[in-house]
Enzyme design. Structure first.
Site, PDB file in Angstrom:
ATOM      1  NE  ARG A 107      33.620  63.522   5.107  1.00 13.34           N
ATOM      2  CZ  ARG A 107      34.752  63.720   4.443  1.00 13.34           C
ATOM      3  NH1 ARG A 107      35.294  62.754   3.740  1.00 13.34           N
ATOM      4  NH2 ARG A 107      35.349  64.903   4.462  1.00 13.34           N
ATOM      5  NE  ARG A 156      33.174  56.852   0.639  1.00 13.94           N
ATOM      6  CZ  ARG A 156      33.857  57.432   1.613  1.00 13.94           C
ATOM      7  NH1 ARG A 156      34.060  58.733   1.583  1.00 13.94           N
ATOM      8  NH2 ARG A 156      34.350  56.729   2.610  1.00 13.94           N
ATOM      9  CG  HIS A 185      37.720  59.755  -2.008  1.00  5.78           C
ATOM     10  ND1 HIS A 185      37.852  60.058  -0.673  1.00  5.78           N
ATOM     11  CD2 HIS A 185      36.443  60.063  -2.345  1.00  5.78           C
ATOM     12  CE1 HIS A 185      36.701  60.529  -0.218  1.00  5.78           C
ATOM     13  NE2 HIS A 185      35.825  60.541  -1.199  1.00  5.78           N
ATOM     14  CB  CYS A 280      42.412  63.334   2.345  1.00  4.74           C
ATOM     15  SG  CYS A 280      42.500  61.830   1.386  1.00  4.74           S
TER      16      CYS A 280
HETATM   17  N1  ARG Z   1      37.110  59.358   6.584  1.00  2.00           N
HETATM   18  C1  ARG Z   1      37.024  60.085   5.357  1.00  2.00           C
HETATM   19  C2  ARG Z   1      35.990  59.425   4.463  1.00  2.00           C
HETATM   20  O1  ARG Z   1      35.933  58.215   4.445  1.00  2.00           O
HETATM   21  C3  ARG Z   1      38.353  60.149   4.689  1.00  2.00           C
HETATM   22  C4  ARG Z   1      38.349  61.034   3.479  1.00  2.00           C
HETATM   23  C5  ARG Z   1      39.597  60.905   2.672  1.00  2.00           C
HETATM   24  N2  ARG Z   1      39.681  61.946   1.706  1.00  2.00           N
HETATM   25  C6  ARG Z   1      40.138  61.825   0.448  1.00  2.00           C
HETATM   26  N3  ARG Z   1      40.196  62.873  -0.302  1.00  2.00           N
HETATM   27  N4  ARG Z   1      40.485  60.651  -0.035  1.00  2.00           N
HETATM   28  O2  ARG Z   1      35.221  60.075   3.792  1.00  2.00           O
END
Ligand code: ARG
Length: 305
Positions: A107, A156, A185, A280
């Site tokens: 990402r 994260r 998250h 998200c």
């Molecule tokens: N596929 C993305 C990830 O895993 C989803 C992000 C979801 N975003 C959020 N704000 N919870 O990073």
């Protein structure tokens, strides 16, 4: 582009209504797909339908505008299939943005496109880490609530990022340790709805953090783990007294309506395949220190005992 500093609040909203959340950044789903699996929802064998995804995304943007907020749109990079989850691009406070430093290298290209967009919109970038160096920060882990920036860490965002954020932005950061792999998250387990109320899923956190969060919210609306994971109810967006939700358990709807909120259910199920929902897909860019959280010169980090 200039930064809008005036609030849309009309003065007829009940006391305690959130003042932020009237202006959002969204990323159009031009290249949305499940290209890797970095959370338990992602399955390469279960791809989103691009036409349905586009329709649902448009439905969300329309619903946010109908609720009285503005939506700005950034195009999606072809090499960044998760970039539709605009919440993770960066954390806006006043005219600054803490650019996310994604945990997963897949990402990290998103930041290279997000930063110039934020700069052109009038937000000066700050970094707690970048390009794989320094602590990870993902903006979906942070909310202004009460006397602090409430930040989830663990899956994260890294604990070390909290100190940098507090010092850079001159705010109090209240850290909460996330331990549930499916609620990676904070915005999958916590959603402030006004100054007294928030949706909270205690099972996302370790015991001390769950207790700290329940102490922080005067009137918590508690979600079970199953409710949070199957309805994505905590991944909602609040515009004044409207709550835009991907799904809502009956008891949650009853609590919100009793508190004077209108609940609008928006189907974004194609995006659940990537592990994200309404919140998200949207990033509030009108959060202000001195209004939505206090200025704390030098910053301060508070962790659960
Ligand atoms: N596929 C993305 C990830 O895993 C989803 C992000 C979801 N975003 C959020 N704000 N919870 O990073």
């Amino acid at each position: 582009m200039t930064v809008e500093t005036t609030s849309r609040s009309t003065g007829v909203e009940p006391a305690g209504t959130l003042q932020w959340g009237r202006r959002y950044l969204m990323v159009s789903p031009d290249h949305f797909r499940v290209a890797y699996a970095i959370n338990p929802f992602m399955d390469l064998a279960d791809q989103p339908d691009p036409v349905a995804a586009r329709t649902q995304w448009q439905g969300l943007a329309d619903a946010i505008r109908a609720a009285g907020a503005e939506v700005e749109v950034l195009g999606q990079r072809a090499d960044a299939p998760d970039m539709v989850y605009a919440m993770n691009l960066g954390l806006v406070l006043d005219d600054r943005v803490a650019i996310s430093h994604m945990r997963h290298a897949e990402r990290r290209t998103e930041s290279a496109t997000a930063q110039p967009w934020f700069a052109a919109a009038g937000f000066a970038p700050t970094y707690v880490g970048r390009d794989g160096v320094g602590p990870h920060l993902e903006a979906g882990d942070a909310f202004a609530f009460g006397d602090a920036l409430v930040v989830g860490y663990g899956p994260r965002t890294e604990e070390l990022a909290l100190k940098h954020l507090a010092a850079e932005l001159d705010v109090r950061v209240r850290g909460l340790r996330l331990t549930h792999p499916g609620m990676y998250h904070l915005d999958l387990a916590f959603c402030p709805v006004d100054e007294r109320r928030a949706l909270v899923c205690p099972s996302a956190f370790d015991d001390a953090s769950a207790r700290a969060l329940l102490d922080l919210v005067p009137e918590p609306i508690v979600l079970t783990q199953e409710e949070a994971l199957t309805t994505f109810a905590a991944n909602s967006v609040v515009v004044g007294r409207t709550v835009l939700m991907p799904g809502v358990p009956d008891h949650v709807r009853a609590r919100l309506e009793a508190a004077g909120f209108e609940v609008v259910v928006v189907d974004v199920r194609e995006f659940h395949k990537g592990g994200g929902s309404v919140r998200c897909l949207t990033n509030p860019i009108d959060v202000r220190r001195g209004r939505d959280l206090p200025v704390v010169p030098g910053g301060e980090v508070v962790l659960p005992a």
